[in-house]
Design an enzyme around this catalytic site. Structure first.
Site, short mmCIF file in Angstrom:
data_model
loop_
_atom_site.label_atom_id
_atom_site.label_comp_id
_atom_site.label_asym_id
_atom_site.label_seq_id
_atom_site.Cartn_x
_atom_site.Cartn_y
_atom_site.Cartn_z
N CYS A 99 0.89 -1.17 0.00
CA CYS A 99 0.00 0.00 0.00
C CYS A 99 0.92 1.21 0.00
O CYS A 99 1.47 1.56 1.04
CB CYS A 99 -0.92 0.02 1.23
SG CYS A 99 -1.84 1.58 1.38
N CYS A 102 -0.28 4.28 2.31
CA CYS A 102 -0.32 4.20 3.77
C CYS A 102 -0.11 2.76 4.23
O CYS A 102 1.01 2.30 4.36
CB CYS A 102 -1.62 4.78 4.32
SG CYS A 102 -1.65 4.89 6.11
N SER A 103 -1.21 2.03 4.44
CA SER A 103 -1.08 0.73 5.11
C SER A 103 -2.26 -0.20 4.84
O SER A 103 -2.51 -1.11 5.63
CB SER A 103 -0.98 0.96 6.62
OG SER A 103 -2.11 1.69 7.05
N CYS A 104 -3.02 0.03 3.76
CA CYS A 104 -4.23 -0.77 3.51
C CYS A 104 -3.86 -2.25 3.41
O CYS A 104 -2.92 -2.61 2.69
CB CYS A 104 -4.92 -0.28 2.25
SG CYS A 104 -5.60 1.37 2.49
#
Lengths: 194, 97
Positions: A99, A102-104
């Site tokens: 991702c 961000c951090s999906c």
């Protein structure tokens, strides 16, 4: 390693919680309950889905068509979660999930994303030099294998269906699932050998 | 890069040369108590219809660049959640102090 939160961040969280509690918006108890529920999610769920797909052609089809439905078929609550796409590794194509923004991450089936998945280095490099990142982690793919990198987003999450290791004929699902690591489900590794 | 190519936003770091020589550290430390509590708070506020993931992202993505890279992951979340709760009038601005 990730730095611990700064004292002013700990204090801000305490003040925010106190202000929200004073307004009757949240309670410490409901936050603790939600945290306990979140802590329960783990990559073992994703591993069970893969093991079932290796042994059950109909489930494999469902997994590759509608990952969210496939997770729900295993008893996982996907309420409110975005769609889950599952990508099949083959002898000529390997998938890697990142991702960049961000951090999906498909948290319902893999648990919390690890710190390295959220790191600036992984987010920036996985899309530019995936083979170098994989090689650093001990996975050297031959040039004959295409590397396809997919970017998870807030609206669509990805998971990898790794290849079933050789020599596992006749294994039951639980034994097969023990070969499926979280790293294999993200694509930074392959399933463990038999 | 042509002159009319916009400069990527702070969070848009896919492919950014800045990190090309940085190894991906195998950091397997699970989130600490602070992070897990911030995470749970976000979920509860979302369940109550008080904020969305997109709003969380807007708050994170508007953190000025030096702070974006200096703050920890869940510290960025907390900054965004707090700003949203102030913006929506659920808590007073002095919660920041």
């Amino acid at each position: 390693m990730a730095a611990p939160p700064r004292p002013d961040s700990l204090a801000l969280l305490d003040r925010l919680m106190a202000a929200l509690e004073a307004k009757g918006i949240v309670t410490e108890a409901e936050i603790a309950e939600r945290q306990a529920n979140t802590d329960k999610a783990s990559p073992e769920t994703g591993a069970r889905m893969v093991a079932k797909a290796w042994t059950d052609p109909a489930y494999r089809q469902l997994l590759l068509t509608d990952g969210k439905a496939a997770a729900e078929a295993m008893g996982v609550s996907m309420a409110g979660a975005p769609p889950l796409g599952v990508l099949e590794n083959t002898p000529t194509r390997h998938h890697l999930v990142v991702c960049t923004l961000c951090s999906c991450y498909p948290r319902a089936v893999l648990g919390y994303p690890p710190n390295w998945y959220k790191s600036f280095a992984y987010r920036s490099r996985a899309v530019r030099e995936p083979r170098a990142v994989l090689a650093e982690w001990g996975l050297n793919l031959p040039d004959s294998v295409e590397v396809r990198v997919v970017d998870s987003t807030a609206d669509y999450r990805w998971m990898v269906l790794p290849m079933r290791p050789a020599g596992t004929e006749g294994w039951d699902e639980a034994r097969l699932a023990s070969l499926v690591t979280r790293d294999a489900l993200v694509g930074v590794a392959v399933a463990k050998p038999a | 890069m042509s002159d009319d190519t916009p400069i990527p936003a702070t969070h848009d770091i896919g492919g950014l040369a800045r990190f090309h020589c940085t190894p991906v550290e195998h950091d397997e430390v699970p989130p600490d108590g602070f992070g897990r509590k911030v995470d749970a708070l976000r979920q509860v506020l979302a369940q109550k219809g008080l904020m969305t993931v997109d709003e969380l992202r807007r708050g994170i993505e508007s953190i000025p660049e030096p702070e974006y890279f200096a703050l920890g992951y869940y510290e960025r979340w907390l900054r965004s959640i707090t700003a949203l709760m102030i913006e929506k009038g659920h808590v007073q601005k002095d919660v920041m102090e």
